[in-house]
Design a protein around this motif. Structure first.
Motif, PDB file in Angstrom:
ATOM      1  N   ALA A  43      -8.439 -12.176   8.503  1.00 43.29           N
ATOM      2  CA  ALA A  43      -9.181 -11.817   9.762  1.00 43.29           C
ATOM      3  C   ALA A  43      -8.691 -12.691  10.993  1.00 43.29           C
ATOM      4  O   ALA A  43      -8.217 -13.909  10.769  1.00 43.29           O
ATOM      5  CB  ALA A  43     -10.744 -12.168   9.773  1.00 43.29           C
ATOM      6  N   THR A  44      -8.516 -12.105  12.186  1.00 43.46           N
ATOM      7  CA  THR A  44      -7.738 -12.950  13.346  1.00 43.46           C
ATOM      8  C   THR A  44      -8.928 -12.743  14.433  1.00 43.46           C
ATOM      9  O   THR A  44      -9.369 -11.678  14.642  1.00 43.46           O
ATOM     10  CB  THR A  44      -6.556 -12.804  13.554  1.00 43.46           C
ATOM     11  OG1 THR A  44      -6.101 -13.559  14.762  1.00 43.46           O
ATOM     12  CG2 THR A  44      -6.276 -11.265  14.134  1.00 43.46           C
ATOM     13  N   ASP A  45      -9.207 -13.754  15.339  1.00 38.70           N
ATOM     14  CA  ASP A  45      -9.881 -13.424  16.594  1.00 38.70           C
ATOM     15  C   ASP A  45      -9.754 -14.828  17.665  1.00 38.70           C
ATOM     16  O   ASP A  45      -9.055 -15.697  17.253  1.00 38.70           O
ATOM     17  CB  ASP A  45     -11.334 -13.427  16.110  1.00 38.70           C
ATOM     18  CG  ASP A  45     -12.241 -12.385  17.052  1.00 38.70           C
ATOM     19  OD1 ASP A  45     -11.810 -12.148  18.027  1.00 38.70           O
ATOM     20  OD2 ASP A  45     -13.100 -11.939  16.616  1.00 38.70           O
ATOM     21  N   MET A  60     -15.944 -16.700  14.684  1.00 34.61           N
ATOM     22  CA  MET A  60     -15.580 -15.386  14.877  1.00 34.61           C
ATOM     23  C   MET A  60     -14.683 -14.818  13.690  1.00 34.61           C
ATOM     24  O   MET A  60     -14.536 -13.595  13.833  1.00 34.61           O
ATOM     25  CB  MET A  60     -14.827 -15.264  16.029  1.00 34.61           C
ATOM     26  CG  MET A  60     -15.940 -15.496  17.441  1.00 34.61           C
ATOM     27  SD  MET A  60     -17.244 -14.495  17.449  1.00 34.61           S
ATOM     28  CE  MET A  60     -16.416 -12.994  17.832  1.00 34.61           C
ATOM     29  N   CYS A  61     -13.955 -15.600  13.059  1.00 31.66           N
ATOM     30  CA  CYS A  61     -12.992 -14.960  11.985  1.00 31.66           C
ATOM     31  C   CYS A  61     -13.921 -15.096  10.702  1.00 31.66           C
ATOM     32  O   CYS A  61     -13.920 -14.007  10.039  1.00 31.66           O
ATOM     33  CB  CYS A  61     -11.940 -16.224  11.831  1.00 31.66           C
ATOM     34  SG  CYS A  61     -10.851 -15.833  13.343  1.00 31.66           S
ATOM     35  N   ASP A 107     -16.774 -12.451  10.136  1.00 37.37           N
ATOM     36  CA  ASP A 107     -16.176 -11.257   9.750  1.00 37.37           C
ATOM     37  C   ASP A 107     -15.642 -11.047   8.346  1.00 37.37           C
ATOM     38  O   ASP A 107     -15.847 -10.082   7.659  1.00 37.37           O
ATOM     39  CB  ASP A 107     -14.878 -10.872  10.744  1.00 37.37           C
ATOM     40  CG  ASP A 107     -15.364 -10.403  12.059  1.00 37.37           C
ATOM     41  OD1 ASP A 107     -16.473 -10.478  12.227  1.00 37.37           O
ATOM     42  OD2 ASP A 107     -14.309 -10.272  12.904  1.00 37.37           O
ATOM     43  N   ALA A 165      -6.508 -19.021  19.216  1.00 38.10           N
ATOM     44  CA  ALA A 165      -6.761 -18.069  18.472  1.00 38.10           C
ATOM     45  C   ALA A 165      -6.645 -18.544  17.063  1.00 38.10           C
ATOM     46  O   ALA A 165      -6.225 -19.559  16.708  1.00 38.10           O
ATOM     47  CB  ALA A 165      -5.330 -17.095  18.498  1.00 38.10           C
ATOM     48  N   ASN A 186     -19.292 -13.347  22.434  1.00 43.94           N
ATOM     49  CA  ASN A 186     -19.145 -11.855  23.168  1.00 43.94           C
ATOM     50  C   ASN A 186     -19.727 -11.663  24.264  1.00 43.94           C
ATOM     51  O   ASN A 186     -21.004 -12.225  24.474  1.00 43.94           O
ATOM     52  CB  ASN A 186     -19.345 -10.846  21.992  1.00 43.94           C
ATOM     53  CG  ASN A 186     -18.590 -11.104  20.843  1.00 43.94           C
ATOM     54  OD1 ASN A 186     -18.877 -11.591  19.987  1.00 43.94           O
ATOM     55  ND2 ASN A 186     -17.135 -10.871  20.967  1.00 43.94           N
ATOM     56  N   THR A 207     -21.238  -8.563  16.823  1.00 46.41           N
ATOM     57  CA  THR A 207     -20.409  -9.114  17.922  1.00 46.41           C
ATOM     58  C   THR A 207     -20.344  -8.279  19.091  1.00 46.41           C
ATOM     59  O   THR A 207     -21.271  -7.509  19.472  1.00 46.41           O
ATOM     60  CB  THR A 207     -19.052  -9.443  17.545  1.00 46.41           C
ATOM     61  OG1 THR A 207     -18.462  -8.062  16.712  1.00 46.41           O
ATOM     62  CG2 THR A 207     -18.958 -10.625  16.272  1.00 46.41           C
TER      63      THR A 207
END
Length: 348
Positions: free
Chosen positions: A65-67, A92-93, A96, A159, A193, A251
């Motif tokens: 996952a990336t965010d 956030m990653c 998920d 990131a 978010n 989110t």
């Protein structure tokens, strides 16, 4: 034959290699405390190694996952309060990842800025390490990019990249059925978010980041920078207890958009909006922005940061699993025949 030297260095062009090296040395202790079974190498190499067998997996499937953290960064930059933004990045990653049924294993970050400020960068990355430690995830590498001319003075971007694993055949969602109970895990505020709207509402309100928070203690900026809650350890405990059929991280898109992502065709969700109290930050945003309830529900988490779909006979086991990490699971609805999310009651 003569050689001509103009004497210009990389530092003259705005890139300080020595500062980058100093940052790596400064953050090594923070990264080291995130080590977990499977970690094989520390910071400084060309790549980072991780041993899945040492982490206890037999037939693993990797999940990635990336965010980022969106325009919440703008508030952190403007206020200088950067200590919690790294926790947001990790959350956030990894929040998920667990929704796929995976246990987060390791994390890498990308930090880019126009001019590297050692103390600021160290505070950010130490926050990332804290987020990793809180979620049982190793910080095993990253990249610090100093790029003069690309960012205004003081600006930066972040990131994150997380990799987790699960045993083959244990992925989520699975077995979601009509009648399953929906357990909601409370959020710690806006999380990461909707901040473009948050910033617009603050602008309309006439308040500044250093003004007193209208709904609580401290400044408005500090309140809006409350880090995203990490649900990983409680979720992993629930996964190991085999008591959840689906997990949804709430989110961008709120309850309205995120919960349907884990529902099979022919099934929907009915949410009782009276099952929890709308946190004061959302009441203030709704009032200042004149927001309709439907808009609030599809923009923000409205106080519920993660939802678990649980068989009726597994509710107490799931609650106990989430409680191991301090999450009070609230019964907020049911899986029903249909599609999408329907609501009864009201938040406002």
């Amino acid at each position: 034959m003569t050689s001509q030297k103009n004497g210009i260095t990389y530092a003259d062009a705005g890139v300080d290699i020595d500062a980058g090296n100093a940052l790596v040395e400064r953050i090594k202790p923070a990264a080291k405390r995130t080590a977990r079974p499977g970690t094989m190498s520390g910071l400084g190499g060309f790549g980072a190694l991780f041993d899945l067998k040492a982490a206890g997996f037999v037939d693993p499937v990797l999940v990635a996952a990336t965010d980022g953290v969106g325009t919440k960064l703008r508030i952190a930059i403007d206020t200088g309060n950067v200590d919690g933004i790294g926790i947001d990045l990790v959350a956030m990653c990894v929040n998920d990842l667990v929704c796929q049924g995976a246990e987060p294993l390791f994390f890498l970050d990308y930090f880019a800025t126009g001019k590297l400020e050692l103390d600021q960068a160290a505070r950010i990355i130490e926050g990332i390490a804290e987020g990793c430690a809180l979620s049982g995830c190793a910080l095993i590498g990253g990249e610090t990019a100093e790029m003069p001319g690309m960012y205004d003075a003081g600006d930066f971007d972040l990131a994150g990249f997380a990799v987790g694993a699960m045993e083959r055949g244990t992925e989520l969602p699975r077995g979601v059925a009509e009648g399953d109970v929906l357990l909601g895990l409370p959020s710690d505020g806006v999380h990461s978010n909707g901040y473009s709207l948050v910033r617009k509402i603050v602008e309309v309100s006439g308040l500044g980041w250093d003004d007193a928070c209208p709904w609580g203690e401290g400044t408005l900026g500090a309140a809006l920078l409350t880090p995203t809650k990490l649900y990983v350890k409680g979720a992993v405990a629930a996964l190991r207890s085999d008591c959840v059929n689906a997990l949804a991280h709430i989110t961008g898109g709120g309850l309205t958009e995120n919960l349907p992502r884990v529902l099979p065709e022919g099934l929907g969700a009915e949410i009782d909006l009276g099952a929890w109290d709308l946190p004061a930050v959302f009441k203030w945003l709704a009032a200042q922005g004149g927001m309709a309830e439907a808009e609030l529900l599809k923009t923000f988490n409205t106080g519920i940061g993660m939802i678990a779909a649980v068989p009726q006979d597994q509710v107490e086991k799931a609650r106990e699993a989430f409680a191991t990490d301090g999450h009070a699971a609230l019964e907020i609805g049911r899986i029903v025949a249909g599609a999408g999310v329907s609501y009864k009651g009201s938040l406002l």
